[in-house]
Design a protein around this motif. Structure first.
Motif, PDB file in Angstrom:
ATOM      1  N   ASP A 180      -4.097   0.053   1.194  1.00 19.11           N
ATOM      2  CA  ASP A 180      -3.588   1.107   0.315  1.00 19.11           C
ATOM      3  C   ASP A 180      -2.472   1.907   0.986  1.00 19.11           C
ATOM      4  O   ASP A 180      -1.485   2.289   0.345  1.00 19.11           O
ATOM      5  CB  ASP A 180      -4.721   2.053  -0.080  1.00 19.11           C
ATOM      6  CG  ASP A 180      -5.730   1.404  -1.018  1.00 19.11           C
ATOM      7  OD1 ASP A 180      -5.339   0.498  -1.773  1.00 19.11           O
ATOM      8  OD2 ASP A 180      -6.910   1.798  -0.976  1.00 19.11           O
ATOM      9  N   MET A 181      -2.621   2.157   2.281  1.00 17.98           N
ATOM     10  CA  MET A 181      -1.618   2.953   3.000  1.00 17.98           C
ATOM     11  C   MET A 181      -0.293   2.202   3.094  1.00 17.98           C
ATOM     12  O   MET A 181       0.786   2.787   2.890  1.00 17.98           O
ATOM     13  CB  MET A 181      -2.147   3.315   4.386  1.00 17.98           C
ATOM     14  CG  MET A 181      -3.396   4.189   4.353  1.00 17.98           C
ATOM     15  SD  MET A 181      -4.129   4.497   5.986  1.00 17.98           S
ATOM     16  CE  MET A 181      -3.079   5.803   6.591  1.00 17.98           C
ATOM     17  N   LEU A 182      -0.352   0.914   3.374  1.00 19.15           N
ATOM     18  CA  LEU A 182       0.879   0.121   3.469  1.00 19.15           C
ATOM     19  C   LEU A 182       1.575   0.035   2.115  1.00 19.15           C
ATOM     20  O   LEU A 182       2.807   0.161   2.023  1.00 19.15           O
ATOM     21  CB  LEU A 182       0.555  -1.285   3.983  1.00 19.15           C
ATOM     22  CG  LEU A 182       0.060  -1.388   5.430  1.00 19.15           C
ATOM     23  CD1 LEU A 182      -0.323  -2.823   5.757  1.00 19.15           C
ATOM     24  CD2 LEU A 182       1.106  -0.880   6.403  1.00 19.15           C
ATOM     25  N   ALA A 183       0.783  -0.178   1.057  1.00 15.36           N
ATOM     26  CA  ALA A 183       1.364  -0.253  -0.287  1.00 15.36           C
ATOM     27  C   ALA A 183       2.004   1.074  -0.676  1.00 15.36           C
ATOM     28  O   ALA A 183       3.067   1.106  -1.302  1.00 15.36           O
ATOM     29  CB  ALA A 183       0.289  -0.644  -1.296  1.00 15.36           C
ATOM     30  N   SER A 184       1.363   2.173  -0.281  1.00  9.09           N
ATOM     31  CA  SER A 184       1.888   3.505  -0.617  1.00  9.09           C
ATOM     32  C   SER A 184       3.184   3.803   0.126  1.00  9.09           C
ATOM     33  O   SER A 184       4.112   4.396  -0.441  1.00  9.09           O
ATOM     34  CB  SER A 184       0.833   4.566  -0.296  1.00  9.09           C
ATOM     35  OG  SER A 184      -0.327   4.388  -1.095  1.00  9.09           O
TER      36      SER A 184
END
Length: 608
Positions: A96-100
């Motif tokens: 989720d952090m990378l996608a964000s």
């Protein structure tokens, strides 16, 4: 007269009892209804928020709050309800952090990222490096990154050092201290109790058993630990030095000469570790200046939970590439009720891979491996499923924080292997571990055993545990382990196109940092999950593609229902009490439910 009075009083008491009992029951029912209504409203709200699209305001800032835990792939967040029931399921997922970060890079309304450092725990240093690389890529868009914290734990500072500007609270601290990995040894305790652990292993570096059989670290274990700790520390020094314009030698000397966490905050400025000391309200003013808004204006902030629901500009056109997450210990059956962690169940993952093999819509598969290994039998089962999958479509492995032992075995059959530079891999070795408690049971407690059997080894497991005269049993078990190691060597040799003798030279249960594993052909290239996806598309000859993740994340309602089943109150207390030693304790506690043959990392990957 008195009789009538007593009778009247009794009736009055009974009436009061009934009245208050009914009132209590009614109160409980009403309270239950109110709580039920609140829960229903909360669940409806969470369901609505899950599907709601976040509208990004102009001049927004993505706030990356480093608090709590960061793991490979977090499940759906239960939000407020999770906190109400005391759940720890609010962990942040690396995915989720990378996608964000990628969304923030591509969204014109988001002007920068504000990193707020706090008490954060990462599942591995490879996770930190992956996030840092993503933030470095974000900066290429021309947008800014500012970091601020009351304190920076070591991995958080490594991550935050990529920022354009780093600020610290005026009474804050930076806990740079170098890297270490400590183990506990129980042989001395077992001697006092009359217990002896019987270990059979192949590979002089396969040191998992040493916590039970030794009183100190073996030279081989120390050698492999110093190699990967030194390599990782040098990576960190290089990154921080480049970003902060400090020489690696000077930075390392600072850490050697003093306890950095005890330093005067002004010294951090002199050492160029931070740009300025600020109070919280001052950092808000600084961000407002960057956004060119007035002091009275509010900052349009987007938290991670908001960013998850920001639409991605990547369209789901073209062919599908599956990303399969293989995270946790590899087991023959689900042990989550005992361990509190789902892990990788051999039969389940093998069946999932067979379904992907048969799915004509899936043109290639990327397996994201973050596992210390586990059951050798389950690992081989998964390797076989990967082999069958590869016969139908390209398979690329992307290694996360750790892909060692059984985690390496399930990776070895892929067409191509990527690893993060800080990945811990290798540990090609096998062991078996069985306690012998005859010293406690017979010598100390005076309990003896006798038996009548039709064959010599009818009760071989009981003999291993209770009989002092079991050398023949140990020899046969060693043969069993040797055969497992030979199978492991063959799997790696075939998958990596090497001779078995070559593999044996670099195997021996030794752990390697990915930068070193690259030179001995255990991995093909250093790179990210995105690099692995691009390679899969190349192998499948796809020009347009999109990704889909497997297995599906556990829904928040399933997590809620399952949360009460995972572990017990005693387990929770022991986890708090034992800290890093809890994982070893839970392994020993559940040994009888695990496969006798273990392809498992020789020690905890926890690095301080």
């Amino acid at each position: 007269m008195y009789l009538c009075t007593i009778k009247y009083s009794t009736i009055t008491i009974m009436k009061d009892f009934v009245k208050y009992t009914l009132a209590t029951i009614t109160g409980i029912i009403i309270f239950g209804l109110v709580i039920g209504i609140i829960c229903v409203i909360s669940l409806i709200g969470m369901a609505a928020s899950d599907s709601a699209t976040t509208q990004v305001k102009d001049n927004s800032v993505f706030v990356l709050s480093l608090n709590g835990t960061v793991e490979e792939r977090a499940q759906e967040d239960l939000g407020m309800l999770a906190m109400m029931v005391g759940s720890d399921m609010g962990a942040m997922g690396l995915d989720d952090m990378l996608a964000s970060i990628e969304k923030a890079k591509n969204n014109e309304d988001i002007k920068g990222i504000y990193i707020e450092a706090g008490a954060v725990s990462f599942d591995s240093y490879a996770t930190v490096q992956t996030l840092r690389n993503a933030l470095a890529d974000f900066k290429k868009s021309g947008k800014w990154i500012v970091a601020y914290g009351d304190q920076y734990v070591q991995p958080a500072y490594w991550l935050a050092s990529v920022a354009d500007e780093i600020y610290l609270n005026k009474t804050g601290e930076i806990d740079l201290k170098g890297l270490g990995a400590k183990s506990e040894y129980y042989a001395g305790l077992y001697e006092k109790l009359g217990i002896k652990y019987q270990a059979v292993r192949v590979g002089k570096y396969k040191s998992y058993v040493e916590s039970e059989t030794r009183k100190d670290m073996s030279p081989e274990d120390r050698e492999q630990r110093m190699a990967y700790l030194g390599g990782l520390w040098n990576q960190m020094l290089k990154d921080i030095s480049t970003s902060r314009k400090i020489s690696p030698e000077a930075l390392n000397q600072m850490v050697n000469d003093s306890i950095m966490a005890f330093a005067n905050p002004d010294d951090y400025i002199k050492a160029k570790l931070v740009d300025k000391l600020l109070y919280p309200e001052e950092i808000k003013s600084l961000i407002k200046k960057k956004l060119e808004i007035d002091e009275d204006d509010d900052i349009a902030q987007l938290m991670l939970s908001d960013m998850i629901n920001v639409p991605s500009k990547k369209e789901e056109d073209g062919e599908k590439i599956a990303i399969y997450y293989a995270v946790g210990e590899i087991t023959d059956s689900n042990l989550s009720d005992l361990t509190g962690s789902d892990g990788i169940v051999g039969k389940t993952m093998s069946e999932d891979l067979r379904k992907l093999a048969d799915d004509e819509d899936v043109k290639a598969v990327v397996i994201r491996v973050n596992s210390p290994g586990g059951s050798a039998v389950a690992s081989e089962q998964i390797w076989h499923a990967v082999k069958l999958l590869k016969a139908k479509k390209p398979v690329v492995v992307s290694m996360g924080g750790v892909a060692a032992s059984g985690g390496y075995m399930i990776s070895a059959g892929a067409d191509y292997i990527f690893a993060e530079p800080a990945t811990i891999t290798g540990s090609i070795g096998i062991f078996g571990l069985v306690p012998n408690v005859s010293g406690l049971i017979t010598d100390k407690l005076g309990i003896t055993f006798d038996q009548a059997t039709t064959n010599r080894y009818t009760n071989y497991m009981e003999d291993l545990v209770l009989d002092k005269e079991n050398s023949d049993h140990i020899k046969l078990m060693q043969t069993y382990v040797d055969r497992g190691y030979d199978t492991f060597l063959s799997i790696v040799a075939n998958g990596r196109k090497m001779q078995k003798e070559q593999v044996n030279e670099i195997a021996q249960g030794r752990v390697w940092l990915a930068t070193d594993a690259l030179g001995i052909k255990l991995v093909d290239k250093l790179g990210s999950l995105d690099d692995a996806v691009k390679k899969a598309a190349e192998l499948a000859k796809l020009e347009e593609y999109h990704t889909a993740t497997y297995p599906a994340k556990t829904s928040w309602i399933d997590q809620l229902l399952a949360n009460e089943k995972k572990g017990s109150y005693l387990d929770a207390e022991l986890r708090n009490l034992l800290g890093d030693s809890y994982e070893e304790w839970i392994f020993l506690r559940t040994m009888n439910k695990r496969n006798k043959l273990q392809a498992r990392l020789p020690f905890s990957t926890k690095v301080e």
